[in-house]
Scaffold this motif. Structure first.
Motif, PDB file in Angstrom:
ATOM      1  N   PRO A  21       0.828  -1.210   0.000  1.00  0.00           N
ATOM      2  CA  PRO A  21       0.000   0.000   0.000  1.00  0.00           C
ATOM      3  C   PRO A  21       0.862   1.260   0.000  1.00  0.00           C
ATOM      4  O   PRO A  21       1.933   1.291   0.608  1.00  0.00           O
ATOM      5  N   ALA A  22       0.389   2.266  -0.699  1.00  0.00           N
ATOM      6  CA  ALA A  22       1.098   3.541  -0.784  1.00  0.00           C
ATOM      7  C   ALA A  22       0.130   4.665  -0.448  1.00  0.00           C
ATOM      8  O   ALA A  22      -1.072   4.553  -0.673  1.00  0.00           O
ATOM      9  N   VAL A  23       0.684   5.755   0.081  1.00  0.00           N
ATOM     10  CA  VAL A  23      -0.135   6.881   0.526  1.00  0.00           C
ATOM     11  C   VAL A  23       0.389   8.175  -0.085  1.00  0.00           C
ATOM     12  O   VAL A  23       1.593   8.446  -0.043  1.00  0.00           O
ATOM     13  N   LEU A  24      -0.532   8.965  -0.633  1.00  0.00           N
ATOM     14  CA  LEU A  24      -0.227  10.340  -1.006  1.00  0.00           C
ATOM     15  C   LEU A  24      -0.781  11.196   0.123  1.00  0.00           C
ATOM     16  O   LEU A  24      -1.989  11.225   0.360  1.00  0.00           O
ATOM     17  N   LEU A  25       0.119  11.833   0.863  1.00  0.00           N
ATOM     18  CA  LEU A  25      -0.254  12.658   2.014  1.00  0.00           C
ATOM     19  C   LEU A  25      -0.344  14.105   1.559  1.00  0.00           C
ATOM     20  O   LEU A  25       0.665  14.740   1.275  1.00  0.00           O
ATOM     21  N   ASP A  26      -1.563  14.613   1.480  1.00  0.00           N
ATOM     22  CA  ASP A  26      -1.794  15.991   1.062  1.00  0.00           C
ATOM     23  C   ASP A  26      -1.800  16.861   2.307  1.00  0.00           C
ATOM     24  O   ASP A  26      -2.652  16.699   3.188  1.00  0.00           O
ATOM     25  N   VAL A  27      -0.839  17.772   2.406  1.00  0.00           N
ATOM     26  CA  VAL A  27      -0.676  18.574   3.623  1.00  0.00           C
ATOM     27  C   VAL A  27      -1.208  20.002   3.460  1.00  0.00           C
ATOM     28  O   VAL A  27      -0.922  20.865   4.281  1.00  0.00           O
ATOM     29  N   ARG A  28      -1.994  20.222   2.411  1.00  0.00           N
ATOM     30  CA  ARG A  28      -2.563  21.554   2.193  1.00  0.00           C
ATOM     31  C   ARG A  28      -3.763  21.793   3.117  1.00  0.00           C
ATOM     32  O   ARG A  28      -4.278  20.869   3.743  1.00  0.00           O
ATOM     33  N   GLU A  29      -4.195  23.034   3.163  1.00  0.00           N
ATOM     34  CA  GLU A  29      -5.328  23.426   3.995  1.00  0.00           C
ATOM     35  C   GLU A  29      -6.641  22.975   3.346  1.00  0.00           C
ATOM     36  O   GLU A  29      -6.699  22.782   2.119  1.00  0.00           O
ATOM     37  N   PRO A  30      -7.716  22.804   4.144  1.00  0.00           N
ATOM     38  CA  PRO A  30      -8.993  22.344   3.593  1.00  0.00           C
ATOM     39  C   PRO A  30      -9.498  23.168   2.408  1.00  0.00           C
ATOM     40  O   PRO A  30     -10.015  22.594   1.439  1.00  0.00           O
ATOM     41  N   TRP A  31      -9.334  24.482   2.446  1.00  0.00           N
ATOM     42  CA  TRP A  31      -9.816  25.299   1.324  1.00  0.00           C
ATOM     43  C   TRP A  31      -9.045  24.976   0.040  1.00  0.00           C
ATOM     44  O   TRP A  31      -9.607  25.036  -1.058  1.00  0.00           O
ATOM     45  N   GLU A  32      -7.769  24.609   0.193  1.00  0.00           N
ATOM     46  CA  GLU A  32      -6.972  24.254  -0.979  1.00  0.00           C
ATOM     47  C   GLU A  32      -7.450  22.931  -1.575  1.00  0.00           C
ATOM     48  O   GLU A  32      -7.488  22.764  -2.797  1.00  0.00           O
ATOM     49  N   LEU A  33      -7.801  21.992  -0.711  1.00  0.00           N
ATOM     50  CA  LEU A  33      -8.327  20.713  -1.183  1.00  0.00           C
ATOM     51  C   LEU A  33      -9.620  20.912  -1.954  1.00  0.00           C
ATOM     52  O   LEU A  33      -9.869  20.220  -2.944  1.00  0.00           O
ATOM     53  N   GLN A  34     -10.449  21.843  -1.498  1.00  0.00           N
ATOM     54  CA  GLN A  34     -11.695  22.124  -2.201  1.00  0.00           C
ATOM     55  C   GLN A  34     -11.425  22.779  -3.550  1.00  0.00           C
ATOM     56  O   GLN A  34     -12.181  22.583  -4.496  1.00  0.00           O
TER      57      GLN A  34
END
Length: 112
Positions: A21-34
């Motif tokens: 298994p591999a993980v992409l860890l997105d460390v941006r803020e919630p508004w950036e994810l949206q």
């Protein structure tokens, strides 16, 4: 040393461990994810803002291959270094962040 992986090379970097298994860890803020996000293909997507990583590090498995992602690559580099210093062995930084992801790998991801 933290691997610097271009978005187009991420699948190959993940595949170095076979079917693990591999993980992409997105460390941006919630508004950036949206605003812009990637679609997981062959990896799990985990979103934890950079400032929450120290308190939530137990949510991550140090035995997994983890690539860190932010907007341009600076925050994710800091998180990758933090994880590396805390016992995570297979860590990479997505060079250029989601901006490079959009420009070089998937133009359907909005740039901001």
């Amino acid at each position: 040393m933290i691997d610097q992986v271009r978005p187009a090379d991420l699948a190959a970097w993940f595949a170095q461990e076979g079917d693990a298994p591999a993980v992409l860890l997105d460390v941006r803020e919630p508004w950036e994810l949206q605003t812009a996000s990637v679609t997981p293909q062959g990896f799990a997507l985990v979103a934890i803002p950079m400032n929450e990583i120290p308190a939530r590090v137990a949510e991550l498995d140090p035995g997994l291959r983890i690539a860190c992602l932010c907007h341009h690559g600076a925050r994710s580099q800091r998180v990758a270094a933090f994880l590396s210093q805390n016992g995570f062995a297979d860590i990479a930084n997505v060079a250029g962040g989601i901006d490079a992801w959009s420009a070089q790998h998937d133009a359907s991801v909005p740039r901001y």
